[in-house]
Design an enzyme around this catalytic site. Structure first.
Site, PDB file in Angstrom:
ATOM      1  N   ASP A  54      12.058 100.629  44.558  1.00 23.03           N
ATOM      2  CA  ASP A  54      13.230  99.860  44.159  1.00 23.03           C
ATOM      3  C   ASP A  54      14.480 100.720  44.362  1.00 23.03           C
ATOM      4  O   ASP A  54      14.594 101.794  43.765  1.00 23.03           O
ATOM      5  CB  ASP A  54      13.075  99.465  42.676  1.00 23.03           C
ATOM      6  CG  ASP A  54      14.204  98.561  42.195  1.00 23.03           C
ATOM      7  OD1 ASP A  54      15.255  98.487  42.873  1.00 23.03           O
ATOM      8  OD2 ASP A  54      14.025  97.948  41.124  1.00 23.03           O
ATOM      9  N   ASP A 113      21.064  95.985  53.614  1.00 25.26           N
ATOM     10  CA  ASP A 113      20.900  94.572  53.983  1.00 25.26           C
ATOM     11  C   ASP A 113      20.020  93.912  52.914  1.00 25.26           C
ATOM     12  O   ASP A 113      19.420  92.869  53.141  1.00 25.26           O
ATOM     13  CB  ASP A 113      20.249  94.497  55.372  1.00 25.26           C
ATOM     14  CG  ASP A 113      20.352  93.132  56.025  1.00 25.26           C
ATOM     15  OD1 ASP A 113      21.321  92.399  55.745  1.00 25.26           O
ATOM     16  OD2 ASP A 113      19.455  92.790  56.811  1.00 25.26           O
ATOM     17  N   LYS A 129      25.489  94.210  52.589  1.00 27.49           N
ATOM     18  CA  LYS A 129      25.479  92.756  52.693  1.00 27.49           C
ATOM     19  C   LYS A 129      25.733  92.136  51.325  1.00 27.49           C
ATOM     20  O   LYS A 129      25.252  92.628  50.305  1.00 27.49           O
ATOM     21  CB  LYS A 129      24.100  92.298  53.196  1.00 27.49           C
ATOM     22  CG  LYS A 129      24.082  90.865  53.655  1.00 27.49           C
ATOM     23  CD  LYS A 129      23.024  89.965  53.055  1.00 27.49           C
ATOM     24  CE  LYS A 129      21.589  90.335  53.165  1.00 27.49           C
ATOM     25  NZ  LYS A 129      20.977  89.858  54.404  1.00 27.49           N
ATOM     26  N   ASP A 142      12.202  99.909  50.676  1.00 25.94           N
ATOM     27  CA  ASP A 142      12.064  98.474  50.374  1.00 25.94           C
ATOM     28  C   ASP A 142      11.033  98.271  49.265  1.00 25.94           C
ATOM     29  O   ASP A 142      10.135  99.099  49.074  1.00 25.94           O
ATOM     30  CB  ASP A 142      11.651  97.678  51.618  1.00 25.94           C
ATOM     31  CG  ASP A 142      12.090  96.216  51.531  1.00 25.94           C
ATOM     32  OD1 ASP A 142      13.058  95.844  52.217  1.00 25.94           O
ATOM     33  OD2 ASP A 142      11.464  95.452  50.760  1.00 25.94           O
ATOM     34  N   PRO A 168      11.734  94.055  57.502  1.00 27.34           N
ATOM     35  CA  PRO A 168      10.617  94.670  58.238  1.00 27.34           C
ATOM     36  C   PRO A 168      10.997  95.901  59.060  1.00 27.34           C
ATOM     37  O   PRO A 168      10.103  96.588  59.547  1.00 27.34           O
ATOM     38  CB  PRO A 168      10.135  93.536  59.145  1.00 27.34           C
ATOM     39  CG  PRO A 168      11.344  92.690  59.375  1.00 27.34           C
ATOM     40  CD  PRO A 168      12.149  92.779  58.112  1.00 27.34           C
ATOM     41  N   GLY A 169      12.305  96.198  59.247  1.00 31.12           N
ATOM     42  CA  GLY A 169      12.648  97.475  59.867  1.00 31.12           C
ATOM     43  C   GLY A 169      13.589  97.424  61.057  1.00 31.12           C
ATOM     44  O   GLY A 169      13.780  98.432  61.728  1.00 31.12           O
ATOM     45  N   ALA A 170      14.220  96.279  61.300  1.00 28.41           N
ATOM     46  CA  ALA A 170      15.103  96.172  62.479  1.00 28.41           C
ATOM     47  C   ALA A 170      16.333  97.090  62.359  1.00 28.41           C
ATOM     48  O   ALA A 170      16.698  97.774  63.317  1.00 28.41           O
ATOM     49  CB  ALA A 170      15.542  94.728  62.686  1.00 28.41           C
ATOM     50  N   TRP A 171      16.950  97.113  61.182  1.00 33.82           N
ATOM     51  CA  TRP A 171      18.125  97.998  61.012  1.00 33.82           C
ATOM     52  C   TRP A 171      17.717  99.460  61.193  1.00 33.82           C
ATOM     53  O   TRP A 171      18.443 100.245  61.793  1.00 33.82           O
ATOM     54  CB  TRP A 171      18.773  97.796  59.627  1.00 33.82           C
ATOM     55  CG  TRP A 171      19.726  96.635  59.586  1.00 33.82           C
ATOM     56  CD1 TRP A 171      19.645  95.477  60.305  1.00 33.82           C
ATOM     57  CD2 TRP A 171      20.919  96.529  58.786  1.00 33.82           C
ATOM     58  NE1 TRP A 171      20.711  94.656  60.005  1.00 33.82           N
ATOM     59  CE2 TRP A 171      21.498  95.268  59.081  1.00 33.82           C
ATOM     60  CE3 TRP A 171      21.527  97.366  57.856  1.00 33.82           C
ATOM     61  CZ2 TRP A 171      22.685  94.838  58.462  1.00 33.82           C
ATOM     62  CZ3 TRP A 171      22.706  96.944  57.245  1.00 33.82           C
ATOM     63  CH2 TRP A 171      23.276  95.691  57.547  1.00 33.82           C
TER      64      TRP A 171
HETATM   65  N1  SAM Z   1      17.627  94.872  57.353  1.00 35.71           N
HETATM   66  C1  SAM Z   1      16.224  94.439  57.397  1.00 35.71           C
HETATM   67  C2  SAM Z   1      15.779  94.474  58.830  1.00 35.71           C
HETATM   68  O1  SAM Z   1      16.641  94.553  59.706  1.00 35.71           O
HETATM   69  O2  SAM Z   1      14.582  94.442  59.096  1.00 35.71           O
HETATM   70  C3  SAM Z   1      16.050  93.073  56.754  1.00 35.71           C
HETATM   71  C4  SAM Z   1      16.261  93.115  55.249  1.00 35.71           C
HETATM   72  S1  SAM Z   1      15.815  91.659  54.365  1.00 35.71           S
HETATM   73  C5  SAM Z   1      17.132  90.591  54.760  1.00 35.71           C
HETATM   74  C6  SAM Z   1      16.127  92.084  52.689  1.00 35.71           C
HETATM   75  C7  SAM Z   1      15.133  93.057  52.066  1.00 35.71           C
HETATM   76  O3  SAM Z   1      15.654  93.555  50.826  1.00 35.71           O
HETATM   77  C8  SAM Z   1      13.781  92.442  51.722  1.00 35.71           C
HETATM   78  O4  SAM Z   1      12.774  93.045  52.494  1.00 35.71           O
HETATM   79  C9  SAM Z   1      13.599  92.754  50.227  1.00 35.71           C
HETATM   80  O5  SAM Z   1      12.278  93.116  49.883  1.00 35.71           O
HETATM   81  C10 SAM Z   1      14.538  93.935  50.040  1.00 35.71           C
HETATM   82  N2  SAM Z   1      14.942  94.193  48.645  1.00 35.71           N
HETATM   83  C11 SAM Z   1      15.418  93.305  47.745  1.00 35.71           C
HETATM   84  N3  SAM Z   1      15.659  93.920  46.570  1.00 35.71           N
HETATM   85  C12 SAM Z   1      15.344  95.232  46.729  1.00 35.71           C
HETATM   86  C13 SAM Z   1      15.368  96.372  45.873  1.00 35.71           C
HETATM   87  N4  SAM Z   1      15.794  96.294  44.616  1.00 35.71           N
HETATM   88  N5  SAM Z   1      14.950  97.553  46.374  1.00 35.71           N
HETATM   89  C14 SAM Z   1      14.513  97.645  47.662  1.00 35.71           C
HETATM   90  N6  SAM Z   1      14.480  96.607  48.515  1.00 35.71           N
HETATM   91  C15 SAM Z   1      14.878  95.410  48.059  1.00 35.71           C
END
Ligand code: SAM
Length: 196
Positions: free
Chosen positions: A79, A104, A144, A62, A33-36
């Protein structure tokens, strides 16, 4: 106030390794959701909060929608692994280049640990293509992964491109999870590096 608690992991890593500097151009992969991105905006001064410092750029990507954030530019519903996304990033970044790539990203967990592990490793490997397309020489990558049999292969691949790669387990990451991060940095960044 962060959009989710993962923000504290990036703060912890950045406090120790000084990855993000005012004026840096950052790409945040899997940003919802955008914390990083919130942390990155503060540290690279991309909202121009401190007029005395250089102003950086934060671009978050995302598959899901990311609510807007002052100082960040979001590619929602994109993607990270798609070549068309790499093109868009080249156009959005100043001079087409990033100083830092953060990831992440994680797939939706199936519950089959090894399958999820392998899927995330494949996603991390695709970050090498992204790095080739947009990362400045000497730039760094934080990604990650979930620990497992292919982690070493990923580390070796990253090592062949970056000067040094170290696995990290921040205190803010739950002890019982297999979540880890690889920090791949160029030689001069290593000098200031502490350890986690
Ligand atoms: N770092 C984020 C934060 O601090 O708000 C949290 C990230 S969350 C753990 C993982 C995210 O990776 C998810 O929102 C997911 O939709 C995204 N994701 C997974 N595969 C992806 C891809 N191929 N392209 C873009 N985003 C992807």
């Amino acid at each position: 106030n962060f959009r989710c608690r993962s923000g504290f992991k990036l703060i912890e890593i950045d406090d120790k390794f000084r990855l993000l500097h005012a004026g840096d151009n950052v790409v945040d992969c899997g940003a919802a959701p955008g914390a990083w991105s919130q942390v990155a905006v503060q540290r690279v001064n991309s909202a121009g909060t401190d007029p005395d410092l250089l102003r950086g750029t934060v671009i978050g990507i995302d598959l899901q929608h990311i609510a807007s954030l002052d100082g960040a530019n979001f590619l929602s519903c994109h993607d990270v692994t798609a070549p068309s996304t790499h093109k868009k990033l080249q156009n959005l970044l100043p001079n087409g280049q990033a100083d830092v790539i953060l990831s992440d990203m994680a797939p939706n967990a199936s519950g089959f640990r090894e399958m999820d592990h392998e899927k995330l490793i494949t996603m991390c490997l695709s970050l090498l293509e992204l790095s080739e397309a947009i990362l400045k020489p000497g730039g760094s990558l934080l990604c990650k992964y979930w620990d497992g049999i292919y982690a070493q292969r990923l580390q070796e691949k990253l090592s062949s491109v970056f000067g040094s790669v170290r696995p990290l387990k921040p205190n803010a990451s739950r002890k019982d999870s297999s979540e880890r991060y690889f920090l791949a940095v160029s030689a001069d960044l290593q000098k200031n590096a502490g350890s986690i």
